[in-house]
Design a protein around this motif. Structure first.
Motif, PDB file in Angstrom:
ATOM      1  N   ALA A 184       0.164  -4.598  -8.751  1.00 32.25           N
ATOM      2  CA  ALA A 184       1.477  -3.982  -8.991  1.00 32.25           C
ATOM      3  C   ALA A 184       1.821  -4.029 -10.477  1.00 32.25           C
ATOM      4  O   ALA A 184       2.263  -3.044 -11.073  1.00 32.25           O
ATOM      5  CB  ALA A 184       2.549  -4.717  -8.174  1.00 32.25           C
ATOM      6  N   THR A 185       1.537  -5.201 -11.109  1.00 31.97           N
ATOM      7  CA  THR A 185       1.841  -5.334 -12.547  1.00 31.97           C
ATOM      8  C   THR A 185       1.031  -4.321 -13.338  1.00 31.97           C
ATOM      9  O   THR A 185       1.565  -3.627 -14.217  1.00 31.97           O
ATOM     10  CB  THR A 185       1.496  -6.757 -13.008  1.00 31.97           C
ATOM     11  N   ALA A 186      -0.241  -4.191 -13.002  1.00 29.36           N
ATOM     12  CA  ALA A 186      -1.091  -3.262 -13.765  1.00 29.36           C
ATOM     13  C   ALA A 186      -0.544  -1.841 -13.659  1.00 29.36           C
ATOM     14  O   ALA A 186      -0.406  -1.123 -14.666  1.00 29.36           O
ATOM     15  CB  ALA A 186      -2.520  -3.317 -13.216  1.00 29.36           C
ATOM     16  N   LEU A 187      -0.153  -1.455 -12.420  1.00 32.60           N
ATOM     17  CA  LEU A 187       0.380  -0.086 -12.239  1.00 32.60           C
ATOM     18  C   LEU A 187       1.678   0.074 -13.022  1.00 32.60           C
ATOM     19  O   LEU A 187       1.886   1.064 -13.743  1.00 32.60           O
ATOM     20  CB  LEU A 187       0.619   0.169 -10.737  1.00 32.60           C
ATOM     21  N   ALA A 188       2.540  -0.939 -12.919  1.00 28.88           N
ATOM     22  CA  ALA A 188       3.844  -0.827 -13.603  1.00 28.88           C
ATOM     23  C   ALA A 188       3.642  -0.718 -15.110  1.00 28.88           C
ATOM     24  O   ALA A 188       4.234   0.147 -15.779  1.00 28.88           O
ATOM     25  CB  ALA A 188       4.712  -2.036 -13.254  1.00 28.88           C
ATOM     26  N   VAL A 189       2.739  -1.557 -15.657  1.00 25.99           N
ATOM     27  CA  VAL A 189       2.521  -1.524 -17.112  1.00 25.99           C
ATOM     28  C   VAL A 189       1.952  -0.166 -17.511  1.00 25.99           C
ATOM     29  O   VAL A 189       2.405   0.459 -18.484  1.00 25.99           O
ATOM     30  CB  VAL A 189       1.582  -2.683 -17.523  1.00 25.99           C
ATOM     31  N   ALA A 190       1.004   0.343 -16.709  1.00 22.87           N
ATOM     32  CA  ALA A 190       0.428   1.662 -17.044  1.00 22.87           C
ATOM     33  C   ALA A 190       1.538   2.716 -17.057  1.00 22.87           C
ATOM     34  O   ALA A 190       1.610   3.571 -17.952  1.00 22.87           O
ATOM     35  CB  ALA A 190      -0.632   2.027 -16.011  1.00 22.87           C
ATOM     36  N   LEU A 205       0.856  -1.213   0.000  1.00 20.52           N
ATOM     37  CA  LEU A 205       0.000   0.000   0.000  1.00 20.52           C
ATOM     38  C   LEU A 205       0.880   1.247   0.000  1.00 20.52           C
ATOM     39  O   LEU A 205       0.639   2.208  -0.740  1.00 20.52           O
ATOM     40  CB  LEU A 205      -0.895  -0.005   1.244  1.00 20.52           C
ATOM     41  N   LEU A 206       1.959   1.195   0.812  1.00 17.56           N
ATOM     42  CA  LEU A 206       2.871   2.353   0.901  1.00 17.56           C
ATOM     43  C   LEU A 206       3.466   2.639  -0.483  1.00 17.56           C
ATOM     44  O   LEU A 206       3.503   3.792  -0.930  1.00 17.56           O
ATOM     45  CB  LEU A 206       3.982   2.003   1.918  1.00 17.56           C
ATOM     46  N   GLY A 207       3.870   1.573  -1.161  1.00 15.91           N
ATOM     47  CA  GLY A 207       4.442   1.752  -2.505  1.00 15.91           C
ATOM     48  C   GLY A 207       3.416   2.319  -3.476  1.00 15.91           C
ATOM     49  O   GLY A 207       3.674   3.295  -4.191  1.00 15.91           O
ATOM     50  N   PHE A 208       2.202   1.778  -3.445  1.00 18.00           N
ATOM     51  CA  PHE A 208       1.175   2.246  -4.388  1.00 18.00           C
ATOM     52  C   PHE A 208       0.767   3.687  -4.094  1.00 18.00           C
ATOM     53  O   PHE A 208       0.327   4.411  -4.985  1.00 18.00           O
ATOM     54  CB  PHE A 208      -0.072   1.365  -4.301  1.00 18.00           C
ATOM     55  N   PRO A 213      16.811  -5.363 -20.126  1.00 19.87           N
ATOM     56  CA  PRO A 213      16.804  -3.882 -20.107  1.00 19.87           C
ATOM     57  C   PRO A 213      15.401  -3.307 -20.215  1.00 19.87           C
ATOM     58  O   PRO A 213      15.111  -2.262 -19.630  1.00 19.87           O
ATOM     59  CB  PRO A 213      17.645  -3.507 -21.327  1.00 19.87           C
ATOM     60  N   GLN A 214      14.497  -3.989 -20.981  1.00 19.22           N
ATOM     61  CA  GLN A 214      13.172  -3.350 -21.155  1.00 19.22           C
ATOM     62  C   GLN A 214      12.373  -3.461 -19.850  1.00 19.22           C
ATOM     63  O   GLN A 214      12.322  -4.541 -19.255  1.00 19.22           O
ATOM     64  CB  GLN A 214      12.366  -4.030 -22.264  1.00 19.22           C
ATOM     65  N   PRO A 215      11.709  -2.393 -19.449  1.00 24.25           N
ATOM     66  CA  PRO A 215      10.908  -2.447 -18.206  1.00 24.25           C
ATOM     67  C   PRO A 215       9.841  -3.548 -18.264  1.00 24.25           C
ATOM     68  O   PRO A 215       9.589  -4.214 -17.264  1.00 24.25           O
ATOM     69  CB  PRO A 215      10.272  -1.068 -18.136  1.00 24.25           C
ATOM     70  N   LEU A 216       9.235  -3.744 -19.455  1.00 23.44           N
ATOM     71  CA  LEU A 216       8.177  -4.768 -19.532  1.00 23.44           C
ATOM     72  C   LEU A 216       8.734  -6.141 -19.167  1.00 23.44           C
ATOM     73  O   LEU A 216       8.106  -6.912 -18.432  1.00 23.44           O
ATOM     74  CB  LEU A 216       7.605  -4.801 -20.958  1.00 23.44           C
ATOM     75  N   ARG A 217       9.945  -6.418 -19.659  1.00 20.91           N
ATOM     76  CA  ARG A 217      10.531  -7.737 -19.337  1.00 20.91           C
ATOM     77  C   ARG A 217      10.834  -7.811 -17.840  1.00 20.91           C
ATOM     78  O   ARG A 217      10.744  -8.872 -17.221  1.00 20.91           O
ATOM     79  CB  ARG A 217      11.816  -7.947 -20.159  1.00 20.91           C
ATOM     80  N   LYS A 218      11.148  -6.656 -17.271  1.00 21.78           N
ATOM     81  CA  LYS A 218      11.412  -6.689 -15.804  1.00 21.78           C
ATOM     82  C   LYS A 218      10.114  -6.999 -15.069  1.00 21.78           C
ATOM     83  O   LYS A 218      10.101  -7.763 -14.094  1.00 21.78           O
ATOM     84  CB  LYS A 218      11.945  -5.318 -15.350  1.00 21.78           C
ATOM     85  N   GLN A 239       9.836   8.449 -15.102  1.00 21.41           N
ATOM     86  CA  GLN A 239      10.904   7.430 -15.068  1.00 21.41           C
ATOM     87  C   GLN A 239      11.327   7.170 -13.628  1.00 21.41           C
ATOM     88  O   GLN A 239      11.510   6.024 -13.207  1.00 21.41           O
ATOM     89  CB  GLN A 239      12.096   7.929 -15.894  1.00 21.41           C
ATOM     90  N   ALA A 240      11.416   8.243 -12.846  1.00 22.92           N
ATOM     91  CA  ALA A 240      11.796   8.058 -11.431  1.00 22.92           C
ATOM     92  C   ALA A 240      10.747   7.191 -10.729  1.00 22.92           C
ATOM     93  O   ALA A 240      11.083   6.272  -9.961  1.00 22.92           O
ATOM     94  CB  ALA A 240      11.905   9.429 -10.753  1.00 22.92           C
ATOM     95  N   ALA A 241       9.477   7.432 -11.047  1.00 18.33           N
ATOM     96  CA  ALA A 241       8.414   6.648 -10.394  1.00 18.33           C
ATOM     97  C   ALA A 241       8.525   5.179 -10.802  1.00 18.33           C
ATOM     98  O   ALA A 241       8.399   4.272  -9.971  1.00 18.33           O
ATOM     99  CB  ALA A 241       7.059   7.205 -10.807  1.00 18.33           C
ATOM    100  N   LEU A 242       8.853   4.949 -12.074  1.00 20.00           N
ATOM    101  CA  LEU A 242       8.956   3.554 -12.534  1.00 20.00           C
ATOM    102  C   LEU A 242      10.113   2.853 -11.822  1.00 20.00           C
ATOM    103  O   LEU A 242       9.970   1.730 -11.333  1.00 20.00           O
ATOM    104  CB  LEU A 242       9.163   3.537 -14.057  1.00 20.00           C
ATOM    105  N   ARG A 243      11.262   3.545 -11.751  1.00 17.54           N
ATOM    106  CA  ARG A 243      12.411   2.930 -11.060  1.00 17.54           C
ATOM    107  C   ARG A 243      12.049   2.650  -9.598  1.00 17.54           C
ATOM    108  O   ARG A 243      12.355   1.584  -9.048  1.00 17.54           O
ATOM    109  CB  ARG A 243      13.621   3.883 -11.115  1.00 17.54           C
ATOM    110  N   TYR A 244      11.359   3.601  -8.961  1.00 20.84           N
ATOM    111  CA  TYR A 244      10.957   3.422  -7.557  1.00 20.84           C
ATOM    112  C   TYR A 244      10.051   2.202  -7.449  1.00 20.84           C
ATOM    113  O   TYR A 244      10.275   1.302  -6.623  1.00 20.84           O
ATOM    114  CB  TYR A 244      10.238   4.709  -7.104  1.00 20.84           C
ATOM    115  N   LEU A 245       9.051   2.111  -8.336  1.00 15.65           N
ATOM    116  CA  LEU A 245       8.077   1.016  -8.221  1.00 15.65           C
ATOM    117  C   LEU A 245       8.785  -0.330  -8.416  1.00 15.65           C
ATOM    118  O   LEU A 245       8.652  -1.236  -7.585  1.00 15.65           O
ATOM    119  CB  LEU A 245       6.969   1.197  -9.269  1.00 15.65           C
TER     120      LEU A 245
END
Lengths: 511, 544, 109, 315, 97
Positions: free
Chosen positions: C78-84, A157-160, C26-31, A176-182
């Protein structure tokens, strides 16, 4: 089958229901904000946060009066079957800190995130207030839950709640920063869950109190301790796992980065305390404690030096967070050392937690101050901060007070924490942590001095501020900074709140 | 009893109250003329407060307490007097300068810290007031706003915080080894003696207070800071603020039972430092820097007195050091104020202004009938005839040379317009301080020291004070003629090494920057996560 | 070597494989995909622990099975958020990589 | 019995093979497809571990919705594929990563082998107390009675995720409809399937929900089925995703959690503790919670798959 | 009677497996997408049907049998639609690269 210890089953204590209200209030706030939408979100937040502050105050008072951990059995089921909400001294202090900082951030951000008159609902303000309540809910869950898997869900929840706060401004680098964080936070929480499953596999329960009695030195416990610790370090961004923190905390809007830097990081740090001091005191070896604090020392050194190199104020404060996080982890070898010498480990624990609270309040004030400076000057380049002293005197004073709290000048909370940690380090003979603390203090004072000096440069009255910041916003920042500056007076309190409900190590028959 | 409570409380409370009042803008603008008032309760406290009366403000956990002992009373009195004179002087000196507000706030912080340190009885409030003192002093050093002031301020805050960290470590060790972890300073010497870390505590405290006192080789920040600060501020810095280290050493050091070696090393460090400071001082040309080096030299002698006391195990060293320091407070304060006054007086009135300055200056070297002579006389009993005694006389001669060199330098800075007159607002406080620097040492000598008038006037005592002055003046005149050939040392001499270090820090921090950039790439970070997991696994399994 | 232990080892290997994928691709999707692999490996371990704790006629200990269901839904969110996030980053910058443009000039407020 | 072991062994080998292929294949689209296959194989593994509830969830969410997400995403990112692949680290880091991953896996394997033999379990305790919940399915009893807070937080996680996804909406599209506008040939094959399958799906979903009280099933699985059916209808262009600013949509999204909280707080006066159920009324209350949650979960999961709004709301 | 049913099950399931095997070989050997689709949908569905018929006698209650047949019908529906869509995409995208 190893019989679960016939400890007297915990029962719900007097103030127990307060814990449920404190846990559920923010979630109800989020639901209300989501359904009502638009302008109401801010109103819901402005109503819920003060109420939450009252609740956390009630919890602290209750804990101080009864000198016992507050417990609530959810659904009436006792562990190991059911889940328990617990609030000992540590959680009570963190709950109160969270509520106070969120109130300050809410007052500060009241003007920033206002739904423009024309539209019924605008994304940025609506989402900020909802996410602020969401962050608060997750933090309360982290501080209250007594079960390791519930804590895993609370960490998620904290992460989301944290990730969207980072990219609230929708610029490419914040996304990009948010993606790396997530992604890094997910990697961390999956390792944490891996540790949890091994603990369940070996002991048949995930309740912290029960585990403390059951955990024995065996492979499952070793692997669980290592994996869960590292998972939490990834989420706390301890050096060298800090890749996501600087861009995330610097990119977020001021109020958001204040909450992220002050509170979000403390959630997973709090779990490391729970793990190392409550669940696994028998498993954690002195070598592991020294290793953890060694990473802390590296964080202090590299974090501060890189902070000195930064050209932007928010990046400087973000790297200062990286350094101060390192500072937090110095308490573990000290607590272990004290326990090994059969002494009560409360100087180290109280010192560590006080350092966390002092950093939280000071850092929130500094980030909000940086936000005001950015709003007034239109940029936050440290080199041309001239004139800030004249235009924003209260903000600069707040920045100076926050900075001196981080450096550890009396009567700040940082000073009391440094005093306690120093006494723990010196009694256990671990003098090298003293050197680390001194070097950390000097480096921190270096960049606080640089920023305050640059701001004090008087400039001809030529440049007009981009936006005149209303006085009350500066007052909020100054109030929070002076709170962290006067935190050292907490030593005068009759009872040491942090120690309420902490098991005395030699009383619990430490092997 | 309650007069002591009120007076001691007001000594610290009034300046703090004025400081808080400064938060409100209109009050801050009108605070300048009231600066002198801040130190008045301190002065009365030094006269009327009951000695060794412990007043506790805090609770059982943290006994915040105030008390005043004999050395503390002496120093508090002279410091308060200098603060009052300095306050009046600053009121006219600043006039309507743009940085008035900052100056006022920092002045009050330093005032509260300086007087507070003399009356603090427990370590927590002592350290808190010491920190307040350092922050306030940094503000005063920076108030000129010139790049030179920035460099001096940066170096000052760095050294001050480093010294305070050492003092804090020493204090924590003392508290930890004190019975019942008591915070009271009075219990400190006994606790240090009984502590298993006795040598470490002594080293830490002496190093910490040594830096604050400007012991060579860590003295370089004094000439920079006192040179860069405005005149009233540098008068107070060199006079009263530096004495915080003296009161610290007096109260913390277990003088009666310290090991001989520690005392001897401290004494040697002090005396050699005193000589070194004089030798460097005569190469300087700026009057305030010359005075700063003289402060370093005199502080070296004071620390040497404490050192000799520890070596001999003689408790009276505390009062002697306090007496010596008290004289230095007033004399040095008066000389710094003189620099400001002489700078504004024309050629016609120059002799009238220069004469008292010269008298006090040479008095520092030990001119008979002045405070300097009395202090040297009293110190002779401790110094003895051994190497310490020789070095002490050498430093007296050196100081005389330095002071005369100062008089020549300051004469040059007189105003060009012959008719120029320094405003009364500057001259009066200066003269008051000058007068006090003559009268008060005598008063202290007769009352506190318990000596009688004839001892001071005995021909033998007069002669032993006179011949170093004579030799000194001869050398000074020699210096004036061949002074040109002396090498021009940069201000703060040793600081050149520090500048080289900061230049070297550039590439090192670049390396840290690159390390951070490398570690923040995804593959590196993820791999370090996994390797840390394995490391912890090994640490937990192998470390059993 | 009974059934639960076999699947336990399978879970362990999946975790190792997923971690390799997370670190290297390297690709975020693969991660994100690799993260799901690690997640499913951990849930498999939960299943193994449940199966080992079978008693009183129940196929397995219901508590870990309940945790698995909760875990799978969390992992999906988490996957849904990351993909979005990845898609939004792709729309904004035309490329979805994790390496910042240049490490020295990080973002500003 | 070693025949069963042989089958399990083959299944494990198959799972690992598909997993390795998914990680190492060059084309991301293929990896997405590989993950779908992997998800379904894993559901088989769950059945072999006698955890049918988990098998259902894994097949529905792991194999189903996650694969839909991945395939949609990889298709949209196909353009930048080659460029992104260029950043693959060299052989040395890959070897090091393989080594690290391998050692973590080895450590885990050792611990799994060293787990205590009489495995500690809570099954007896659940069996002893399951009577009070009136449910036959132990997992649903744990989910909704003994560890009810986990499931409550679970529903909140879904709402947090949806809020987070909606935060990524471009400002100009706020209040718009999620996902692109799907137009397909009205009497084409997809439209035919989208008309035929949903009724069956809905019946199966309600059945799964209802049976979940006593046999494997439950609200998450049922919710996922409903979400799948709704997505099918949207992708076939039969219906449109609702604009996110609609008040009714917000109401449905929070309905499940609100009902859960209401019943939880009702437990305080009636049953003495938050999230406790009064004597005898446990089963109807639990089924009520499950029904309300199913609706919310269905809408949330579908909106999560569709992502943030990408077009204005031409009502 | 039970031997007859057992024999029936073995035969039917065996035939089903054979058709699956044929479908897989077709998938691997056929040159382009359309022919592979052809192999997959035809062979595998038939194989599944035979397996279901083979298992019918072994199933406990007729309800479970009905569920098995529903599974088959749903797979038929799904694979038919999916193959048509893939075929359209394959045709529109032109000969496989």
């Amino acid at each position: 089958m190893n019989a679960l210890p016939a400890m007297l089953p915990e029962t719900t204590t007097a103030g127990g229901f307060l814990l449920v209200l404190t846990l559920i209030l923010p979630f109800v706030g989020v639901l209300a904000a989501l359904t009502l939408g638009g302008r109401h979100a801010r109103r819901v937040a402005m109503l819920a946060i003060p109420l939450g502050l009252v609740l956390s105050l009630a919890i602290v008072v209750e804990a101080v009066q009864t000198e016992r951990t507050l417990v609530y059995l959810l659904g009436g089921w006792a562990p190991p079957l059911g889940i328990v909400l617990r609030a000992d001294g540590l959680s009570a202090v963190m709950l109160l800190t969270t509520a106070v900082i969120l109130l300050a951030v809410a007052l500060f951000a009241h003007a920033d995130f206002d739904t423009p008159p024309g539209t019924r609902e605008a994304r940025r303000p609506f989402m900020f207030w909802t996410l602020l309540l969401a962050m608060w809910g997750s933090l309360n869950a982290v501080f209250l839950a007594g079960d390791l898997f519930t804590l895993y869900v609370a960490l998620e929840l904290l992460g989301f709640a944290g990730v969207p706060l980072v990219c609230l401004d929708e610029r490419a680098e914040t996304l990009q920063a948010a993606l790396r964080y997530l992604l890094f936070a997910l990697l961390g929480s999956v390792l944490y869950m891996l540790g949890a499953v091994l603990l369940y596999g070996a002991y048949g329960t995930l309740d912290i109190a029960l585990l403390a009695g059951l955990v024995r030195p065996e492979p499952a416990a070793f692997a669980a301790a290592a994996l869960m610790t590292v998972g939490l370090l990834a989420k706390t961004a301890l050096f060298p796992l800090h890749l996501w923190l600087p861009p995330a905390h610097a990119g977020a809007p001021a109020a958001a980065s204040a909450v992220l830097s002050a509170l979000a990081v403390k959630g997973s740090f709090f779990l490391v305390i729970r793990l190392w001091l409550d669940v696994m005191p028998g498993i954690i070896t002195p070598a592991a404690g020294q290793l953890l604090a060694a990473f802390g020392a590296a964080a202090i050194l590299v974090g501060n030096v890189v902070a000195l190199r930064q050209k932007r104020l928010k990046m400087l404060i973000a790297y200062s967070t990286v350094a101060q996080i390192g500072y937090l982890f110095l308490m573990f070898p000290l607590a272990a050392g004290l326990s090994a010498m059969q002494l009560p480990n409360d100087p180290a624990v109280t010192g560590g937690l006080l350092q966390a609270v002092s950093h939280a309040t000071a850092k929130a004030a500094m980030f909000m101050g940086a936000g005001l400076i950015y709003a007034t000057l239109g940029h936050d380049r440290i080199a041309d901060l001239a004139g800030v002293g004249r235009q924003l005197p209260m903000t600069l004073l707040a920045f100076a007070l926050g900075g001196s709290a981080l450096v550890g000048l009396p009567p700040a909370g940082g000073f009391l924490a440094k005093w306690l940690l120093l006494s723990a380090a010196l009694t256990t003979g671990q003098w090298w942590w003293v050197v680390v603390m001194v070097v950390g203090g000097l480096l921190t004072s270096a960049y606080v001095f640089i920023v305050v000096m640059r701001a004090l440069v008087t400039v001809d009255a030529g440049n007009t501020p981009k936006m005149v910041v209303p006085r009350h916003r500066e007052a909020v920042v100054l109030a929070l900074a002076s709170l962290s500056f006067l935190l050292g007076l907490a030593a005068l309190l009759p009872v040491d709140i942090v120690q309420i409900g902490r098991p005395q190590p030699f009383a619990a028959g430490l092997p | 009893m309650n007069t002591t409570v009120v007076l001691l409380g007001a000594t610290v409370g009034l300046p703090l109250a004025m400081l808080l009042a400064c938060l409100w803008q209109p009050l801050r603008e009108r605070m300048l003329p009231w600066l002198a008032l801040g130190a008045v309760p301190g002065l009365f406290a030094s006269w009327f407060a009951m000695r060794d009366e412990l007043i506790v403000f805090g609770n059982a956990q943290v006994p915040l307490a105030l008390a005043i002992d004999r050395p503390g009373g002496v120093l508090l009195g002279v410091a308060a007097l200098l603060w009052i004179a300095g306050g009046a002087y600053a009121a006219t000196y600043l006039g309507e300068k743009s940085s008035r507000d900052n100056f006022v706030v920092c002045w009050l912080m330093t005032l509260a810290g300086c007087l507070g340190v003399f009356v603090a009885a427990d370590m927590a409030s002592f350290y808190a007031l010491l920190a307040l003192l350092s922050v306030g002093t940094t503000g005063l050093v920076l108030s000129e706003g010139t790049p030179r002031a920035y460099r001096a301020g940066a170096i000052y805050i760095g050294m001050a915080l480093f010294a305070e960290s050492l003092i804090l470590a020493g204090m924590v060790l003392t508290v930890v080894s004190a019975p019942g972890n008591s915070l009271l300073i009075s219990a400190a010497p006994a606790a240090i003696d009984a502590s298993p870390w006795r040598i470490e505590i002594l080293v830490l405290l002496i190093a910490g207070f040594g830096i604050k006192a400007g012991l060579v080789p860590l003295h370089f920040w004094i000439p920079l800071a006192h040179g860069a600060a405005p005149v009233p501020a540098s008068a107070l810095l060199s006079g009263a603020v530096v004495k915080a280290a003296v009161i610290g050493l007096i109260r913390f050091m277990p003088i009666e039972s310290a090991p001989w070696a520690v005392g001897a090393t401290v004494a040697m460090l002090g005396l050699l430092g005193a000589l070194y400071a004089v030798l460097v001082g005569i190469t300087q040309s700026h009057p305030k820097t010359v005075l700063a080096y003289s402060s370093v030299s005199q502080m070296g002698v004071i620390v040497a007195i404490i050192g000799m006391g520890m070596a001999a195990g003689d408790g009276s060293a505390r009062l002697i050091a306090a007496f010596y320091a008290a004289n230095h407070v007033l004399a040095k304060g008066a000389l710094f104020l003189a620099v400001g006054v002489i700078g504004l007086t024309g050629a016609r009135r120059l002799p009238a202004m220069l004469l008292p300055a010269a008298v006090i200056a040479v008095g520092l070297g030990g001119l008979p009938l002045t405070g300097g002579a009395l202090t040297k006389e009293v110190a002779k009993s401790l110094m003895g005839d051994g190497p310490a005694g020789v070095l002490a006389t050498l430093s007296a001669i050196g100081t005389t040379v330095l002071m005369l060199h100062f008089v020549f330098c300051v004469r040059v800075t007189a105003a060009d317009d012959d008719e120029a007159r320094a405003p009364a607002g500057l001259v009066v406080p200066w003269l008051v301080t000058a007068g006090a620097s003559i009268v008060i040492p005598w008063a202290l000598y007769l009352t506190a020291g318990g000596y009688s008038l004839p001892d001071a006037l005995a021909p033998k005592a007069l002669w032993s004070a006179l011949w170093p002055i004579a030799v000194g003046s001869l050398l000074a005149f020699g210096l004036v003629r061949w002074g040109g050939s002396l090498p021009r040392l940069p201000e703060g001499d040793v600081v050149v090494a520090l500048d080289a270090a900061t230049r070297a820090a550039g590439p090192v921090s670049a390396v840290f920057g690159r390390l951070d950039a490398v570690l923040r790439r995804w593959p590196a970070a993820a791999m370090s996560l996994l390797s840390i997991a394995l490391l912890f696994g090994v640490a937990i399994v192998a470390g059993r | 070597m009974n059934v639960p232990t076999l699947f336990g080892l399978c879970g362990a290997v999946l975790v190792g494989l997923g971690l390799y994928g997370l670190v290297v691709s390297p690709q975020p999707l693969r991660k994100i995909l690799a993260f799901n692999l690690v997640g499913s490996g951990v849930f498999l371990l939960f299943g193994v622990v449940a199966r080992r704790g079978a008693a009183l006629g129940m196929g397995g200990d219901p508590v870990p099975q309940a945790l698995v269901i909760t875990g799978i839904v969390v992992a999906f969110s988490a996957t849904a958020l990351a993909v979005a996030l990845v898609l939004r980053l792709h729309d904004m910058t035309g490329a979805a990589t994790l390496a910042p443009a240049d490490a020295d000039e990080p973002p500003v407020a | 019995m070693n025949l069963a072991l042989l089958f399990d062994g083959m299944l494990v080998v198959l799972i690992l093979a598909v997993a390795v292929w998914t990680v190492t294949v060059r084309d991301s689209f293929a990896a997405g497809i590989g993950y779908a296959v992997y998800g379904l194989l894993l559901a088989l593994a769950w059945v072999r571990l006698a955890a049918v509830d988990a098998a259902l969830t894994e097949a529905a969410i792991g194999g189903g919705l996650t694969s839909v997400l991945m395939i949609r995403a990889t298709v949209r990112l196909r353009a930048g594929e080659a460029a992104a692949r260029a950043a693959t680290p060299g052989p040395l880091p890959r070897l090091l990563a393989a080594l690290l991953g391998g050692s973590v896996a080895a450590g885990l394997a050792l611990v799994v082998l060293a787990l205590p033999d009489p495995a500690p379990t809570l099954a007896p305790q659940v069996a002893e107390h399951i009577a009070t919940t009136g449910l036959g399915n132990a997992v649903t009893a744990v989910l909704l009675s003994f560890r009810a807070i986990d499931t409550l937080l679970e529903a909140v996680v879904l709402i947090y995720a949806l809020i987070a996804v909606w935060t990524l909406t471009p400002d100009r599209f706020w209040g718009g409809r999620p996902g692109p506008k799907y137009e397909t040939d009205p009497n084409g094959m997809l439209a035919y399937l989208a008309r035929l399958l949903p009724p069956i799906g809905i019946v199966v979903a309600v059945y799964v929900l209802w049976v979940g009280a006593d046999l494997p099933g439950g609200k998450f699985q049922a919710g996922t089925l409903l979400a799948a059916m709704w997505l099918l209808a949207i992708m076939a262009g039969l219906t449109e995703a609702p604009p996110i600013s609609r008040r009714w949509l917000r109401g449905v999204l929070v309905a499940g959690t609100v009902v859960f909280l209401a019943i939880g707080f009702a437990g305080v006066p009636l049953a003495g503790a938050f999230l406790a159920y009064p004597e005898g009324f446990a089963k109807p209350l639990i089924v009520a919670i499950e029904a309300a949650s199913m609706l919310s979960i269905a809408f949330t999961l579908a909106l999560l798959v569709l992502g943030p709004p990408e077009r204005r709301d031409q009502a | 009677m039970s031997q007859l049913l057992d024999l029936w099950t073995v035969l039917a399931v065996g035939a089903g497996v054979f058709f699956f095997f044929a479908g897989t070989v077709g998938l691997l050997r056929f040159p382009d997408t359309l022919t592979r689709l052809h192999a997959l949908t035809k062979a595998d569905n038939l194989g599944l049907g035979l397996v279901v018929l083979g298992l019918l006698p072994r199933v406990g209650s007729p309800l479970a049998g009905l569920k098995l047949i529903c599974v088959w019908l749903l797979v038929l529906l799904a694979s038919a639609t999916a193959s048509q869509l893939i075929a359209r995409v394959a045709r529109r995208a032109g000969p496989p690269a």
